[in-house]
Design a protein around this motif. Structure first.
Motif: not given
Length: 483
Positions: A51-53, A176-183, A187-189, A333-338
């Motif tokens: 679900p998160r992915n 910069l941060l690990p993908i599970d810390k912010i994204i 993202y689920p919210i 999409s902007g954050d994951t583009a970077f």
């Protein structure tokens, strides 16, 4: 209304039917370890739930494309519904699924690495530069676009410069941060808000009996609006988008098992197609046909259409929440583009990303360039985006075709949509004012010749690659040893 509802139903059926066919052709190996485990680094590679992915994938690929593109495509009338449905099921979802799954089989590789392996070393360098440039353009525009929307939503009580600065700070942290810390946490919210807002607009149209036009022979081909190739470049993310090929490898590095691929990659493209159908229908039904829609677009742009449609369907409070859902799309999409740009460059120069300083060395120059680009008028540069975006999709589909050809599997599921989009992009660049400005009939002939030549070249290269027995997947034993 019937055309709209039938389109939504067909998209859902497509997931359960053609999606399974594509999955069977590819041949998942549930017992095979994925990069989330074999290359785990606690930053980009780590297992996360389906679900998160799925929600992260949906927000990664969405941007403003499934809303702004269909709104512009609505000027062509109900024929836009056909492209969204057919394109999504047979082109876009196949594109995303193959890109994600081939990446999983190759250590979470991004498109430049895959292009280099399956289309030749020269293509690796070309696609690498092309992808980074595309991502920088997307990331920068996805700073200014949501900043403008937020500025308007808050009636200007916060300076635009402060909003842009805040978005850049968030982007830097997400990069910069690990993908599970912010994204992985927010993202689920965000995804829930996006889905709720889209459903709210759809339910509002149905309940109020919005006059969504039906597809007929009379409106199948609008006057003075040549469907081919313009419609197929105008509606991109809602049907097929090369930008997705730069985003799926992010989730290929966090997917627990190959069986999840159809839900994450194919399924989320279908979800994006449904969102595109909703906003195309809203644009067609609420603004007195193409004339009224065109007037609103000229006066206030696509953001005005989003705001007006949301308020009409959901009221002041609900409309504000819906607009927030739209604002989330470019930000997520902007954050994951970077992040994708950082990962692509790191892979290209073979620079490990486990240490945060290594991530900074790549990220800071990217952000410096992006900040500088915000000072430039993007109107000229962005005219090339649709063509560049769909050209990237062509490359990704040909990578998928080559993979399946070497594997002696049904490569036509990728080659047919790839060839169609190749013809569309070549016709556009030959005819368009930003291209060679050739008459349309000459452009058709030229694009046909180019397309045939490139497809023949593909088959020659594919036969050669099959004889060379290019490995389709990397040895997971070596992954584990290197890890």
């Amino acid at each position: 209304m019937y055309t709209f509802l039938a389109g939504i139903l067909l998209l859902i059926i497509g997931y359960f039917t053609y999606g399974k066919i594509v999955e069977k052709i590819f041949g998942v190996k549930e017992e095979r370890d994925t990069p989330a485990y074999t290359s785990s680094d606690g930053v980009d590679y780590m297992p996360m739930s389906t679900p998160r992915n799925s929600l992260i994938q949906l927000l990664n690929i969405a941007g403003v494309g499934p809303i702004f593109g269909p709104i512009m495509g609505a000027l062509y009338g109900p024929v836009a519904f056909i492209w969204i449905v057919v394109g999504c099921i047979f082109a876009g979802a196949v594109h995303d699924y193959l890109t994600g799954m081939i990446s999983i089989r190759n250590r979470g590789a991004h498109l430049p690495e895959l292009a280099g392996k399956f289309l030749g070393r020269f293509m690796k360098h070309v696609v690498n530069g092309f992808a980074v440039l595309l991502l920088l353009l997307v990331a920068t525009v996805f700073v200014t676009a949501p900043a403008d929307l937020l500025y308007n939503l808050m009636n200007g009580w916060v300076a635009l410069g402060y909003i842009i600065g805040a978005i850049f700070v968030y982007y830097l942290l997400a990069t910069l941060l690990p993908i599970d810390k912010i994204i992985g946490r927010v993202y689920p919210i965000f995804g829930a808000l996006l889905v709720i807002s889209a459903i709210g607009v759809a339910v509002g149209m149905i309940v109020t009996g919005a006059p969504i036009p039906e597809l007929t022979l009379a409106n199948f081909h609008p006057d003075n609006a040549p469907i081919f190739p313009l419609l197929f470049l105008t509606i991109s993310c809602g049907a097929i988008s090369g930008f997705h090929a730069t985003q799926t490898p992010i989730i290929s590095r966090t997917t627990k098992g190959e069986k999840q691929g159809r839900k994450i990659f194919y399924g989320m493209m279908i979800a994006e197609g449904i969102i595109a159908m909703i906003w195309a229908a809203a644009a067609m039904s609420l603004f007195d046909g193409p004339v009224g829609l065109n007037e609103l677009l000229n006066n206030g742009g696509t953001a005005a259409v989003v705001s007006e449609a949301s308020t009409l369907m959901l009221g002041a409070i609900g409309g504000t929440l819906a607009v927030l859902g739209v604002i989330i799309l470019p930000i997520t999409s902007g954050d994951t583009a970077f992040r994708s740009a950082r990962m692509i460059i790191a892979d290209y120069i073979r620079f490990p990303q486990k240490k945060i300083m290594n991530r900074l060395w790549i990220a800071l120059p990217l952000f410096a360039i992006s900040i500088a680009l915000t000072q430039i008028d993007f109107n000229l540069l962005w005219r090339y985006f649709s063509w560049a975006n769909q050209s990237t999709a062509v490359i990704a589909l040909f990578v998928g075709s080559m993979y399946l050809f070497i594997a002696k599997k049904n490569y036509w599921i990728a080659l047919i949509p790839g060839t169609f989009m190749l013809m569309a992009t070549m016709t556009y660049i030959l005819n368009a004012p930003i291209g060679f400005r050739l008459p349309m009939n000459i452009s058709y002939i030229g694009a046909t010749i180019i397309t045939i030549a490139l497809v023949i070249t593909f088959f020659l290269a594919a036969v050669k690659a099959r004889r060379k027995n290019i490995p389709l997947e990397e040895d997971i034993t070596n992954w584990k040893k290197s890890a």
